[in-house]
Design a protein around this motif. Structure first.
Motif, short mmCIF file in Angstrom:
data_model
loop_
_atom_site.label_atom_id
_atom_site.label_comp_id
_atom_site.label_asym_id
_atom_site.label_seq_id
_atom_site.Cartn_x
_atom_site.Cartn_y
_atom_site.Cartn_z
N PHE A 35 0.67 -1.11 -0.27
CA PHE A 35 -0.17 -0.13 -0.04
C PHE A 35 0.97 1.34 -0.20
CE2 PHE A 35 -2.47 -3.10 1.59
CZ PHE A 35 -3.99 -3.58 0.99
N ILE A 36 1.84 0.92 -0.60
CA ILE A 36 2.90 2.15 -0.48
C ILE A 36 2.80 2.47 -0.97
CG2 ILE A 36 5.14 2.96 0.28
CD1 ILE A 36 5.63 1.04 2.22
N LYS A 58 -6.80 2.37 -1.47
CA LYS A 58 -6.80 1.17 -0.08
C LYS A 58 -7.38 3.33 0.62
CE LYS A 58 -4.15 1.36 4.86
NZ LYS A 58 -2.18 1.07 5.11
N LYS A 59 -6.95 4.31 0.13
CA LYS A 59 -7.59 5.73 0.55
C LYS A 59 -9.29 5.30 0.36
CE LYS A 59 -3.34 8.33 0.27
NZ LYS A 59 -3.24 8.99 1.16
N LEU A 64 -14.29 5.07 2.68
CA LEU A 64 -15.88 4.96 2.94
C LEU A 64 -16.74 3.75 3.42
CD1 LEU A 64 -16.37 4.43 -0.81
CD2 LEU A 64 -17.38 6.03 -0.33
N ASN A 65 -15.55 3.91 4.51
CA ASN A 65 -15.68 2.77 5.54
C ASN A 65 -15.70 1.14 5.27
OD1 ASN A 65 -15.01 2.27 8.38
ND2 ASN A 65 -17.37 2.38 8.87
N ILE A 66 -15.18 1.53 4.22
CA ILE A 66 -15.02 -0.07 3.96
C ILE A 66 -14.15 -1.00 4.61
CG2 ILE A 66 -14.84 -1.65 1.83
CD1 ILE A 66 -16.35 0.48 0.20
N LYS A 67 -14.24 -2.03 4.46
CA LYS A 67 -13.62 -3.52 5.84
C LYS A 67 -13.01 -4.42 4.13
CE LYS A 67 -15.75 -3.21 9.95
NZ LYS A 67 -15.14 -2.12 10.43
#
Length: 84
Positions: A35-36, A58-59, A64-67
């Motif tokens: 994710f970097i 990831k952002k 959106l608060n998605i797990k």
């Protein structure tokens, strides 16, 4: 190192989207680094891109608060999204 064999499946009953990709064995794979921004794996010379794709994913998921879940099992990269 990636093989271009991937599967995706959607389980509407549990609202789970799963994307899997078979990998060649790679002991240096560090999931924390995927994710970097601009970080590329050992195979970067053979695959187009600039290393921003998963950073953006990831952002967006955080906003959106998605797990989601990322792990490697049996030389398969697994990316699971828990949809609402």
């Amino acid at each position: 190192m990636w093989l271009y064999l991937f599967k995706r499946s959607l389980n509407p009953k549990n609202n789970i989207l799963k994307v899997t990709n078979k990998m060649l064995p790679n002991k240096n794979m560090d999931l924390e680094k995927i994710f970097i921004p601009f970080n590329r794996g050992e195979n970067f010379s053979r695959i187009d891109g600039n290393g921003l794709g998963l950073t953006l994913v990831k952002k967006i998921f955080l906003l959106l608060n998605i797990k989601y879940e990322v792990y490697i099992k049996n030389e398969t990269f697994n990316f699971i999204v828990y949809l609402k």
